[in-house]
Design a protein around this motif. Structure first.
Motif, mmCIF file in Angstrom:
data_model
loop_
_atom_site.group_PDB
_atom_site.id
_atom_site.type_symbol
_atom_site.label_atom_id
_atom_site.label_comp_id
_atom_site.label_asym_id
_atom_site.label_seq_id
_atom_site.Cartn_x
_atom_site.Cartn_y
_atom_site.Cartn_z
ATOM 1 N N THR A 1 9.720 -22.382 -9.539
ATOM 2 C CA THR A 1 9.185 -23.673 -9.932
ATOM 3 C C THR A 1 9.852 -24.010 -11.251
ATOM 4 N N ALA A 2 10.648 -25.072 -11.258
ATOM 5 C CA ALA A 2 11.473 -25.386 -12.421
ATOM 6 C C ALA A 2 10.611 -25.857 -13.587
ATOM 7 N N VAL A 3 10.780 -25.229 -14.737
ATOM 8 C CA VAL A 3 9.999 -25.579 -15.920
ATOM 9 C C VAL A 3 10.230 -27.035 -16.304
ATOM 10 N N GLU A 4 11.478 -27.512 -16.173
ATOM 11 C CA GLU A 4 11.822 -28.855 -16.620
ATOM 12 C C GLU A 4 11.321 -29.952 -15.680
ATOM 13 N N CYS A 5 11.184 -29.611 -14.398
ATOM 14 C CA CYS A 5 10.826 -30.660 -13.421
ATOM 15 C C CYS A 5 10.028 -30.050 -12.267
ATOM 16 N N PRO A 6 8.813 -29.557 -12.533
ATOM 17 C CA PRO A 6 8.023 -28.909 -11.484
ATOM 18 C C PRO A 6 7.583 -29.862 -10.384
ATOM 19 N N ASP A 7 7.671 -31.164 -10.637
ATOM 20 C CA ASP A 7 7.334 -32.116 -9.582
ATOM 21 C C ASP A 7 8.442 -32.209 -8.544
ATOM 22 N N LEU A 8 9.661 -31.886 -8.932
ATOM 23 C CA LEU A 8 10.805 -31.979 -8.022
ATOM 24 C C LEU A 8 11.183 -30.634 -7.407
ATOM 25 N N ILE A 9 11.000 -29.567 -8.159
ATOM 26 C CA ILE A 9 11.373 -28.230 -7.679
ATOM 27 C C ILE A 9 10.175 -27.316 -7.868
ATOM 28 N N SER A 10 9.476 -27.044 -6.788
ATOM 29 C CA SER A 10 8.257 -26.245 -6.854
ATOM 30 C C SER A 10 8.193 -25.295 -5.670
ATOM 31 N N ASP A 11 7.870 -24.034 -5.949
ATOM 32 C CA ASP A 11 7.676 -23.024 -4.902
ATOM 33 C C ASP A 11 8.897 -22.908 -3.989
ATOM 34 N N VAL A 12 10.086 -22.882 -4.582
ATOM 35 C CA VAL A 12 11.327 -22.773 -3.820
ATOM 36 C C VAL A 12 11.749 -21.307 -3.758
ATOM 37 N N PRO A 13 11.701 -20.695 -2.577
ATOM 38 C CA PRO A 13 12.093 -19.291 -2.475
ATOM 39 C C PRO A 13 13.607 -19.127 -2.462
ATOM 40 N N TYR A 14 14.075 -18.014 -2.984
ATOM 41 C CA TYR A 14 15.490 -17.653 -2.896
ATOM 42 C C TYR A 14 15.588 -16.139 -2.723
ATOM 43 N N TYR B 1 12.946 -11.141 -13.184
ATOM 44 C CA TYR B 1 13.556 -12.319 -13.803
ATOM 45 C C TYR B 1 13.700 -13.425 -12.754
ATOM 46 N N VAL B 2 13.238 -14.635 -13.079
ATOM 47 C CA VAL B 2 13.283 -15.757 -12.142
ATOM 48 C C VAL B 2 14.481 -16.640 -12.485
ATOM 49 N N TRP B 3 15.290 -16.894 -11.496
ATOM 50 C CA TRP B 3 16.473 -17.732 -11.689
ATOM 51 C C TRP B 3 16.096 -19.162 -12.067
ATOM 52 N N ASP B 4 17.000 -19.848 -12.734
ATOM 53 C CA ASP B 4 16.855 -21.259 -13.078
ATOM 54 C C ASP B 4 17.352 -22.127 -11.933
ATOM 55 N N TYR B 5 17.056 -23.434 -12.000
ATOM 56 C CA TYR B 5 17.435 -24.285 -10.877
ATOM 57 C C TYR B 5 18.936 -24.573 -10.835
ATOM 58 N N GLY B 6 19.606 -24.438 -11.988
ATOM 59 C CA GLY B 6 21.055 -24.592 -11.972
ATOM 60 C C GLY B 6 21.766 -23.492 -11.219
ATOM 61 N N THR B 7 21.091 -22.372 -11.045
ATOM 62 C CA THR B 7 21.624 -21.285 -10.217
ATOM 63 C C THR B 7 21.178 -21.433 -8.770
ATOM 64 N N VAL B 8 19.908 -21.729 -8.573
ATOM 65 C CA VAL B 8 19.344 -21.753 -7.222
ATOM 66 C C VAL B 8 19.874 -22.921 -6.390
#
Length: 269
Positions: free
Chosen positions: A73-86, A117-124
């Motif tokens: 769940t992206a800290v910067e934009c949890p409304d756009l990226i939430s509960d995304v598994p990788y 460690y949880v990846w950031d959305y720029g990686t995922v």
């Protein structure tokens, strides 16, 4: 085997989910999917990705975890990226060779081996489009204490490791170019910033590394290049032989310019 492909790739939040991509970003996503076919044909042994959203203060971090698994769940934009598994395999061997080489060259490089460690959305986000099959991944941070020169030197060290490596490597620089952000996801960079983005991309397409390196510092200031251009500086450093590029697409996101650009060595098969 050496470096088989390098790439500048977007990671804008609204492309995270393929079925929710807005129309103005569809061409950018289509370009990424075409690049996924290119990467799939290469069948790399490992993908190394540096993300502008893994922002480290003082150290260059290298994620050497054997398996990258989590829910983002992206800290910067949890409304756009939430509960995304990788879930991606790692490549600890190459990761540790990069760390060792960086340290031997006087750089402050640290290995991270932590399954929590949880990846950031720029990686995922880019990997959701660019990898069509399970492929080992080594993730890198962008170090904000590092100058453009130091960032480029870190790239050079990695590029030399890739030249000596038995693995087929794909290197991804995840980030935008022009990045003076403003509200409104459909907004393009202004005309001056777009012109600078085009000029810089053309240097990469033509394989003119000297001009790209010379342009970068003033370009960063004029266009507000994401992460101060550090991800691009690392990419330029990684390129250790003559190359040529291809610009597959370019799209907007809140005033930023996002190229989909691949680079290959000229003597690559």
């Amino acid at each position: 085997m050496s470096l088989e492909l390098a790439m500048i790739t977007p990671h804008t939040p609204r492309i995270c989910h393929r079925d929710r991509v807005p129309e103005f970003q569809q061409p950018m996503v289509e370009a990424m999917l075409k690049c996924a076919d290119v990467i799939d044909q290469i069948q790399p042994d490992v993908v190394v990705i540096i993300s502008c959203h893994w922002m480290s203060s003082f150290m260059h971090y290298v994620d050497v975890t054997p398996r990258h698994q989590g829910i983002l769940t992206a800290v910067e934009c949890p409304d756009l990226i939430s509960d995304v598994p990788y879930d991606h395999p790692g490549h600890p061997e190459l990761g540790r060779r990069l760390v060792e080489a960086g340290q031997q060259n006087g750089l402050q490089v640290v290995a991270v081996d932590d399954p929590t460690y949880v990846w950031d959305y720029g990686t995922v986000v880019p990997l959701r489009y660019l990898l069509k099959r399970p492929t080992p991944v080594v993730a890198l941070s962008v170090c904000w204490a590092a100058s453009l020169e130091e960032s480029m030197r870190w790239g050079e060290v990695m590029g030399d490791v890739f030249l000596r490596s038995p693995e087929r490597v794909v290197f991804l620089a995840s980030g935008a170019l022009a990045h003076n952000l403003g509200r409104g996801p459909e907004k393009w960079p202004n005309l001056t910033e777009q012109a600078l983005d085009r000029e810089f991309c053309q240097y990469l397409v033509k394989g003119d590394k000297a001009s790209a390196v010379s342009m970068l510092p003033s370009y960063v200031r004029a266009a507000g290049v994401e992460s101060g251009g550090r991800h691009v500086a690392v990419l330029l450093g990684v390129l250790r032989k003559q190359f040529e590029g291809e610009l597959h697409g370019y799209g907007p996101s809140s005033g930023s310019g996002n190229p989909v650009l691949t680079i290959r060595y000229r003597d690559a098969s």
